[in-house]
Enzyme design. Structure first.
Site, PDB file in Angstrom:
ATOM      1  N   SER A 120      82.956  99.331   0.462  1.00 15.87           N
ATOM      2  CA  SER A 120      82.682 100.261   1.559  1.00 15.87           C
ATOM      3  C   SER A 120      83.121 101.664   1.199  1.00 15.87           C
ATOM      4  O   SER A 120      82.692 102.616   1.846  1.00 15.87           O
ATOM      5  CB  SER A 120      83.351  99.800   2.848  1.00 15.87           C
ATOM      6  OG  SER A 120      84.620  99.306   2.605  1.00 15.87           O
ATOM      7  N   HIS A 141      75.605  98.484   0.365  1.00 17.33           N
ATOM      8  CA  HIS A 141      76.637  98.393   1.410  1.00 17.33           C
ATOM      9  C   HIS A 141      76.056  97.897   2.738  1.00 17.33           C
ATOM     10  O   HIS A 141      75.283  98.597   3.388  1.00 17.33           O
ATOM     11  CB  HIS A 141      77.291  99.777   1.575  1.00 17.33           C
ATOM     12  CG  HIS A 141      78.415  99.778   2.541  1.00 17.33           C
ATOM     13  ND1 HIS A 141      78.690 100.830   3.372  1.00 17.33           N
ATOM     14  CD2 HIS A 141      79.341  98.821   2.826  1.00 17.33           C
ATOM     15  CE1 HIS A 141      79.741 100.523   4.120  1.00 17.33           C
ATOM     16  NE2 HIS A 141      80.144  99.315   3.808  1.00 17.33           N
ATOM     17  N   GLU A 153      73.145 100.523   3.047  1.00 18.65           N
ATOM     18  CA  GLU A 153      73.191 101.762   2.257  1.00 18.65           C
ATOM     19  C   GLU A 153      73.028 101.381   0.788  1.00 18.65           C
ATOM     20  O   GLU A 153      73.719 100.475   0.301  1.00 18.65           O
ATOM     21  CB  GLU A 153      74.538 102.472   2.445  1.00 18.65           C
ATOM     22  CG  GLU A 153      74.738 103.055   3.820  1.00 18.65           C
ATOM     23  CD  GLU A 153      76.138 103.650   4.033  1.00 18.65           C
ATOM     24  OE1 GLU A 153      76.299 104.445   4.957  1.00 18.65           O
ATOM     25  OE2 GLU A 153      77.081 103.296   3.289  1.00 18.65           O
ATOM     26  N   ASN A 192      80.512 105.177   6.877  1.00 16.33           N
ATOM     27  CA  ASN A 192      81.979 105.147   6.942  1.00 16.33           C
ATOM     28  C   ASN A 192      82.592 106.542   6.968  1.00 16.33           C
ATOM     29  O   ASN A 192      83.725 106.711   7.410  1.00 16.33           O
ATOM     30  CB  ASN A 192      82.559 104.341   5.778  1.00 16.33           C
ATOM     31  CG  ASN A 192      82.566 102.858   6.085  1.00 16.33           C
ATOM     32  OD1 ASN A 192      82.398 102.469   7.240  1.00 16.33           O
ATOM     33  ND2 ASN A 192      82.724 102.036   5.068  1.00 16.33           N
TER      34      ASN A 192
HETATM   35  N1  CAA Z   1      75.290  85.816  13.961  1.00 21.67           N
HETATM   36  C1  CAA Z   1      74.541  85.471  15.035  1.00 21.67           C
HETATM   37  N2  CAA Z   1      74.830  85.883  16.282  1.00 21.67           N
HETATM   38  C2  CAA Z   1      75.911  86.649  16.455  1.00 21.67           C
HETATM   39  C3  CAA Z   1      76.731  87.056  15.383  1.00 21.67           C
HETATM   40  C4  CAA Z   1      76.392  86.599  14.091  1.00 21.67           C
HETATM   41  N3  CAA Z   1      77.132  86.901  13.031  1.00 21.67           N
HETATM   42  N4  CAA Z   1      77.730  87.815  15.855  1.00 21.67           N
HETATM   43  C5  CAA Z   1      77.575  87.907  17.180  1.00 21.67           C
HETATM   44  N5  CAA Z   1      76.482  87.193  17.554  1.00 21.67           N
HETATM   45  C6  CAA Z   1      75.973  86.958  18.893  1.00 21.67           C
HETATM   46  C7  CAA Z   1      77.072  86.952  19.927  1.00 21.67           C
HETATM   47  O1  CAA Z   1      77.738  85.707  19.976  1.00 21.67           O
HETATM   48  C8  CAA Z   1      76.315  87.237  21.186  1.00 21.67           C
HETATM   49  O2  CAA Z   1      75.699  86.037  21.591  1.00 21.67           O
HETATM   50  P1  CAA Z   1      75.660  85.600  23.162  1.00 21.67           P
HETATM   51  O3  CAA Z   1      74.641  86.507  23.775  1.00 21.67           O
HETATM   52  O4  CAA Z   1      75.197  84.171  23.108  1.00 21.67           O
HETATM   53  O5  CAA Z   1      77.022  85.785  23.702  1.00 21.67           O
HETATM   54  C9  CAA Z   1      75.238  88.223  20.684  1.00 21.67           C
HETATM   55  O6  CAA Z   1      75.146  88.048  19.260  1.00 21.67           O
HETATM   56  C10 CAA Z   1      75.644  89.668  20.915  1.00 21.67           C
HETATM   57  O7  CAA Z   1      75.565  89.933  22.247  1.00 21.67           O
HETATM   58  P2  CAA Z   1      76.422  91.111  22.959  1.00 21.67           P
HETATM   59  O8  CAA Z   1      75.771  91.364  24.269  1.00 21.67           O
HETATM   60  O9  CAA Z   1      77.874  90.808  22.936  1.00 21.67           O
HETATM   61  O10 CAA Z   1      76.334  92.293  21.977  1.00 21.67           O
HETATM   62  P3  CAA Z   1      75.511  93.576  21.687  1.00 21.67           P
HETATM   63  O11 CAA Z   1      74.191  93.629  22.345  1.00 21.67           O
HETATM   64  O12 CAA Z   1      76.452  94.707  21.897  1.00 21.67           O
HETATM   65  O13 CAA Z   1      75.266  93.421  20.112  1.00 21.67           O
HETATM   66  C11 CAA Z   1      76.405  94.015  18.106  1.00 21.67           C
HETATM   67  C12 CAA Z   1      76.283  93.026  19.259  1.00 21.67           C
HETATM   68  C13 CAA Z   1      75.104  94.021  17.323  1.00 21.67           C
HETATM   69  C14 CAA Z   1      77.551  93.565  17.207  1.00 21.67           C
HETATM   70  C15 CAA Z   1      76.663  95.447  18.718  1.00 21.67           C
HETATM   71  O14 CAA Z   1      77.762  95.395  19.577  1.00 21.67           O
HETATM   72  C16 CAA Z   1      76.921  96.486  17.662  1.00 21.67           C
HETATM   73  O15 CAA Z   1      76.007  97.042  17.074  1.00 21.67           O
HETATM   74  N6  CAA Z   1      78.228  96.823  17.438  1.00 21.67           N
HETATM   75  C17 CAA Z   1      78.606  97.807  16.453  1.00 21.67           C
HETATM   76  C18 CAA Z   1      78.777  97.132  15.119  1.00 21.67           C
HETATM   77  C19 CAA Z   1      79.073  98.109  14.025  1.00 21.67           C
HETATM   78  O16 CAA Z   1      79.251  99.293  14.221  1.00 21.67           O
HETATM   79  N7  CAA Z   1      79.141  97.591  12.789  1.00 21.67           N
HETATM   80  C20 CAA Z   1      79.459  98.393  11.629  1.00 21.67           C
HETATM   81  C21 CAA Z   1      80.943  98.467  11.420  1.00 21.67           C
HETATM   82  S1  CAA Z   1      81.324  99.437   9.994  1.00 21.67           S
HETATM   83  C22 CAA Z   1      81.018  98.404   8.716  1.00 21.67           C
HETATM   84  O17 CAA Z   1      80.725  97.266   8.830  1.00 21.67           O
HETATM   85  C23 CAA Z   1      81.091  99.016   7.379  1.00 21.67           C
HETATM   86  C24 CAA Z   1      82.372  99.024   6.682  1.00 21.67           C
HETATM   87  O18 CAA Z   1      82.338  99.144   5.461  1.00 21.67           O
HETATM   88  C25 CAA Z   1      83.660  99.034   7.380  1.00 21.67           C
END
Ligand code: CAA
Length: 378
Positions: A120, A141, A153, A192
């Site tokens: 990352s 990424h 990315e 990031n």
């Molecule tokens: N596989 C399948 N389903 C999954 C899952 C997975 N791995 N993870 C979660 N789900 C499911 C949940 O269980 C939930 O199911 P239910 O409806 O049955 O409860 C559903 O997906 C998500 O529903 P929500 O209503 O809770 O969530 P949402 O509409 O907000 O979407 C999300 C979830 C896509 C994670 C959204 O919240 C999101 O985009 N969050 C931001 C994530 C983000 O920013 N990620 C990047 C972080 S930085 C990074 O990763 C880089 C690094 O190098 C640090």
């Protein structure tokens, strides 16, 4: 070359998800880790995720079985890589550890195999030099959770062959993700560079503005339309990842973030977020849990400095031609789920208030000095 077989090294949050999305596209995947317990846990998570996707009619239960069977968990590195075309390395963010892994691979892997790192923050060019063939090395990424986030990315290093960039870009499309090319191997790449500094800024703002975490998170969710609050997202990502990314980013670029000591404290206290049951918040289960954020709490806080810091780093990325503004907004939308472009958030809160806030904070800390793009922003 055509990619058929893939090896994913490291079966943690990112590795197991990358293995799963690759298997979902029909690739044969070897998922490699150093201990059986890690692999068992990863395969459990894959099973859980496939079950969720089945419940939502994204795949059939027959598909789920085929996908699961397309993934072979393995400890033996030689077996994991003997017929591979592409190795995606997703081991923890530790340069020394990656050096060891690439050293082992150098001894056993065929010359033409593409090495892609899911790092990352570590510089792709530096990592590529740990391999026998820097021209076959590239950054790829993914975003957490890889099963749901559409962005990848793609980061070429200084020596990466153009054909490798094209091949990897095709691969990313083939697994139904959107590649965004990060044109310069800069600290934090694109997303990031925006996200990690915000975790620190949310903490600084909490100290300065005497508000609670859930108030800040609620404002970020309801006023800025982020899908998760910043602290919630940090817990979800893992404080180990946030700490290591912060450390590596600030080591290479002193201006990218203003370190807050709480991140290190949480990391050293093994309060890593959702995966350990406690980080900024507390959690009951390990798979997926959300924090209770409300519009009432959101009304108590104006996220001016959050938007200001994000806009400053966004302006830096565009000004330094790391990506276009269009690609930046695409990356933030697909990688972090942002519904509004960064500069539209500035417009939403009021450009003059965001600027005044940065200027006033900048009197104490150079970090906040507004980028000239923000100064001239209308
Ligand atoms: N596989 C399948 N389903 C999954 C899952 C997975 N791995 N993870 C979660 N789900 C499911 C949940 O269980 C939930 O199911 P239910 O409806 O049955 O409860 C559903 O997906 C998500 O529903 P929500 O209503 O809770 O969530 P949402 O509409 O907000 O979407 C999300 C979830 C896509 C994670 C959204 O919240 C999101 O985009 N969050 C931001 C994530 C983000 O920013 N990620 C990047 C972080 S930085 C990074 O990763 C880089 C690094 O190098 C640090």
């Amino acid at each position: 070359m055509t990619i058929k077989n893939i090896t994913v090294l490291g079966s943690g949050i990112m590795g197991h998800g990358i293995a799963q999305v690759s298997a979902m596209a029909g690739y044969k995947v070897f998922l490699r880790d150093i201990e059986q317990v890690f692999l068992d846990k990863a395969m459990e998570k894959i099973k859980w995720s496939l079950q969720k996707l089945t419940e939502k009619n994204k795949i059939t239960s027959e598909n789920a079985v085929t996908i699961y069977n397309n993934i072979t968990p393995v400890i033996d590195l030689k077996k994991a890589t003997e017929n591979t075309d592409l190795i995606i390395e997703a081991v923890p963010e530790d340069f020394k550890l990656k050096e060891k892994v690439y050293g082992e691979l150098n001894e056993i892997v065929k010359n033409e195999v593409i090495f892609a790192s899911n790092t990352s923050t570590l510089p792709i060019t530096e990592l590529s030099k740990l391999t026998n063939h820097p021209e076959n090395f590239i950054g790829v990424h993914f975003f957490n959770p890889p099963q749901l986030m559409k962005l990848v990315e793609v980061i070429p290093g200084k020596d990466t062959d153009k054909q490798v960039v094209d091949e990897l870009t095709r691969f990313v499309h083939s697994i139904d993700k959107n590649p965004v090319i990060c044109k310069k191997d800069v600290s934090g790449f694109i997303v990031n560079r925006i996200f990690i500094p915000l975790v620190h800024e949310a903490l600084h703002s909490m100290d300065r503005d005497k508000v609670s975490m859930d108030v800040i998170d609620s404002a970020v969710k309801f006023k800025l339309n982020f899908p998760m609050g910043i602290f919630e997202l940090a817990d979800y990502t893992g404080l180990d990842v946030i700490y290591k990314a912060s450390y590596e980013m600030s080591l290479r670029d002193k201006h990218v973030l203003l370190m807050h000591p709480r991140i290190k404290e949480l990391y050293e206290g093994n309060q890593l977020g959702q995966k350990t049951g406690k980080g900024f918040y507390e959690y009951k289960k390990e798979n997926y849990e959300r924090v209770n954020l409300t519009e009432e709490k959101a009304a108590q806080y104006e996220p001016l400095s959050i938007v200001g810091v994000a806009a400053n780093n966004a302006a830096w990325l565009v000004e330094n031609e790391v990506c276009t503004l269009e690609d930046l907004n695409l990356a933030l939308s697909l990688g972090m789920g942002l519904k509004t472009g960064i500069f539209d958030l500035v417009r939403k809160l009021s450009p003059s208030r965001v600027l005044e806030n940065l200027k006033s904070l900048g009197e104490q800390q150079e970090f906040y000095h507004p980028n000239k793009y923000i100064e001239n922003f209308k």
